[in-house]
Design an enzyme around this catalytic site. Structure first.
Site, PDB file in Angstrom:
ATOM      1  N   GLY A 275       0.818  -1.199   0.000  1.00 14.46           N
ATOM      2  CA  GLY A 275       0.000   0.000   0.000  1.00 14.46           C
ATOM      3  C   GLY A 275       0.855   1.253   0.000  1.00 14.46           C
ATOM      4  O   GLY A 275       1.937   1.291  -0.579  1.00 14.46           O
ATOM      5  N   SER A 276       0.392   2.286   0.690  1.00 19.03           N
ATOM      6  CA  SER A 276       1.048   3.591   0.671  1.00 19.03           C
ATOM      7  C   SER A 276       1.970   3.757   1.875  1.00 19.03           C
ATOM      8  O   SER A 276       1.813   3.080   2.897  1.00 19.03           O
ATOM      9  CB  SER A 276      -0.008   4.700   0.698  1.00 19.03           C
ATOM     10  OG  SER A 276      -0.685   4.692   1.954  1.00 19.03           O
ATOM     11  N   GLU A 297       5.618  -3.181   1.283  1.00 20.97           N
ATOM     12  CA  GLU A 297       5.862  -2.758  -0.099  1.00 20.97           C
ATOM     13  C   GLU A 297       4.985  -1.545  -0.320  1.00 20.97           C
ATOM     14  O   GLU A 297       3.763  -1.654  -0.419  1.00 20.97           O
ATOM     15  CB  GLU A 297       5.525  -3.898  -1.062  1.00 20.97           C
ATOM     16  CG  GLU A 297       6.147  -3.712  -2.451  1.00 20.97           C
ATOM     17  CD  GLU A 297       5.336  -2.801  -3.362  1.00 20.97           C
ATOM     18  OE1 GLU A 297       5.599  -1.572  -3.362  1.00 20.97           O
ATOM     19  OE2 GLU A 297       4.453  -3.306  -4.053  1.00 20.97           O
TER      20      GLU A 297
END
Length: 596
Positions: A275-276, A297
């Site tokens: 994700g972010s 990630e």
């Protein structure tokens, strides 16, 4: 000579038998997964066919996840928002199932993979269509990013997975020559994964395959933007588990918003998050409460470097694919393009030529190259990045056109090519996740490296040059976790390689040996090599009570084992034997060997 002939005949016979066995396909049962409610056959009920109108309410306050097709805004249905207590029930069931699965054989685990692989190959169109309906991507992009990567991972696990989970023997060192040293790999237990929406099939299967093959159970929270497809893909997994006699509760898919994800993080033995960076930091904070390992990630801002000696039309095609793949819904998409000044004009011209031929429209209504954007608010964000660049001096040289988008034009973003960009622009610093190609000049390799490293992200890069040594040298200086030489994103099709980044792109790795073993408790084991004939015995000078010459003995032992040359080691060895064999003289103080 007769003996050699016998060995040759036996060896040849063995090779022929191995070849014949390879030609005999394994018996893999088929599974039946009901997909009747997922197909767009034109016969949906009125409830399942109306146009979705976004609710004017914050997502965290919603009691259900409304699912719709981004390309048409047709309503697909809804998924429940699970409460923390419901999440804990799923985790509890998965923990119980894992205790049984941990006893499974690799033969059973390989059969599970084969059943999945068979189903995927036989139902490619169904899987891609469901992914396309839920995210807006084209069928071709779904095949490239969902089907091929997943099949490659399964194939690699079948070929090498067991080898990398077997005990690995290591050297024992000079002081432990009488010992055997090895590393053993055990299941961690219950793994939690929170995955993004860009590849709903592969992002679900990727952590699941590694977790299950290494003996774990897993609970996966799928994105609220791709829950509809995730719930169907779970049916495939559960059918395969049943077919091999595995507990059905081994794999769970849960749906919800932030609170659901937080409850999962606090309940598992390891977290895998895609994700972010902002959410990744929250995951880390929550994981710190229970001190569980985390793999993050968090996206990228990958550099695409083009030297002056390349085949420009060829590289331009790769560049467009790298930027536009899955409507910009790429897991490692190129977002910054650095082109040598000598081929800059030609490269831009080729990019413009390709973009003008790109067709943008609903992916299931025609042969389109670029589909819709998955998240409702994302096209506005992309336009804001473009506007910021224009205000700071950038220029749009080409923009794609929409076709057959009807009333949902807001869900599409035209492929956009910009020049005169620089690093003061948000477009060159923030992850765009969209079909935008900003192109910047460079004069020297050193400048290209400096520009590429000027980013908070560090996921991947691609370097193109006819001089492969030059390209390799440039790539070696880029601070990122994934590098492709004269290609783009080929790393992810090599599932023996780990995948992940540095800086704000996260840490830890999935895929490859590193990702598989990251699902394991890594245990170091040492035992006697020739037990019971040779066992560890504490030398007399080191036994309690400690002798007066104990440090002298230890000092000589260190020199005997680790001296810089053979003479130093021999001197230390002589002193060790001397201390062990001579009679103690308690009234006579001893001098250290260095003082003699």
């Amino acid at each position: 000579m007769e003996l050699w002939w016998i060995l040759l005949v036996l060896g040849s016979a063995f090779a022929v038998c191995r070849l014949l066995l390879m030609l005999i396909p394994p018996v893999v049962p088929s599974i039946d997964v009901d997909a009747s409610d997922m197909l767009d056959d034109g016969n949906q009920t009125e409830e399942g066919a109306y146009i979705y109108v976004p609710r004017k309410v914050k997502l965290a306050q919603a009691d259900k996840i409304q699912c719709y097709e981004p390309a048409t805004m047709r309503y697909l249905g809804y998924c429940p928002v699970l409460t923390p207590n419901e999440v804990k029930q799923h985790v509890k069931q998965a923990r119980t199932a894992q205790k049984e699965w941990a006893k499974s054989t690799f033969k059973q685990r390989r059969q599970f993979l084969r059943i999945l692989l068979k189903y995927i190959i036989e139902h490619q169109e169904l899987i891609c269509e469901i992914s396309s309906r839920d995210t807006g991507k084209t069928m071709v992009d779904a095949s490239l990013g969902e089907i091929m990567t997943t099949c490659e991972k399964i194939t690699w696990l079948l070929a090498e997975g067991e080898k990398w989970l077997k005990p690995e023997y290591r050297s024992s060192g000079r002081s432990m020559l009488h010992k055997i040293s090895r590393v053993e790999f055990y299941p961690l237990g219950m793994i939690g994964a929170i995955v993004s929406w860009n590849y709903p099939f592969h992002n679900l299967f990727n952590p699941m395959l590694a977790a299950v093959f290494s003996g774990n159970s897993i609970v996966i929270k799928v994105s609220e933007h791709a829950s509809w497809s995730g719930c169907f893909y779970l049916r495939i997994i559960q059918a395969a588990l049943v077919a091999v006699g595995a507990p059905e509760n081994l794999v769970h898919v849960i749906t919800g918003f932030a609170e659901t994800g937080e409850a999962l993080v606090s309940s598992v033995d390891k977290v895998i998050f895609v994700g972010s960076p902002g959410i990744g930091k929250m995951i880390m904070r929550n994981a710190s409460e229970t001190l569980i390992p985390v793999t993050l990630e968090l996206g990228g801002k990958d550099a695409f470097i083009v030297c002056e000696d390349v085949d420009v039309p060829h590289v331009a095609q790769i560049a467009v694919r790298a930027s536009l793949q899955s409507s910009g819904q790429n897991c490692a998409g190129a977002e910054r393009f650095y082109v040598h000044k000598n081929v800059y004009s030609d490269f831009v011209a080729q990019i413009v030529k390709i973009i003008k031929s790109v067709r943008v429209g609903p992916p299931l209504k025609g042969r389109y190259d670029v589909g819709a954007i998955c998240m409702e608010e994302h096209p506005d964000r992309l336009q804001n990045l473009v506007n910021d660049a224009l205000e700071k001096g950038a220029q749009i040289v080409c923009r794609g056109n929409f076709e057959n988008t009807g009333d949902v034009v807001a869900q599409f973003f035209p492929p956009t090519v910009l020049i005169n960009v620089d690093h003061s622009m948000k477009l060159m610093q923030e992850e765009a996740f969209g079909p935008i190609i900003p192109i910047m000049k460079f004069s020297t390799d050193e400048e290209a490296v400096r520009l590429a490293n000027d980013s908070n992200y560090g996921l991947g890069c691609a370097v193109f040059s006819q001089n492969q040594r030059r390209a390799r040298e440039i790539a070696s200086k880029l601070h990122c976790g994934v590098a492709a030489i004269n290609d783009f994103a080929s790393n992810y099709m090599c599932q023996s390689l780990p995948f992940g980044g540095v800086k704000h792109s996260g840490f830890g790795r999935f895929a490859g040996v590193e990702g598989l073993r990251a699902c394991c408790l890594v245990k170091s084991v040492v035992e006697d090599r020739w037990w019971p004939y040779i066992k560890t015995k504490i030398p007399n000078p080191l036994q309690y009570p400690i002798a007066d010459n104990s440090f002298e003995f230890q000092e000589s032992l260190v020199e005997a084992l680790y001296g810089l040359n053979v003479w130093h080691r021999l001197r230390g060895l002589i002193n060790v034997f001397k201390i062990l064999t001579e009679q103690k003289q308690p009234d006579t103080p001893r001098r250290s060997p260095r003082a003699q």
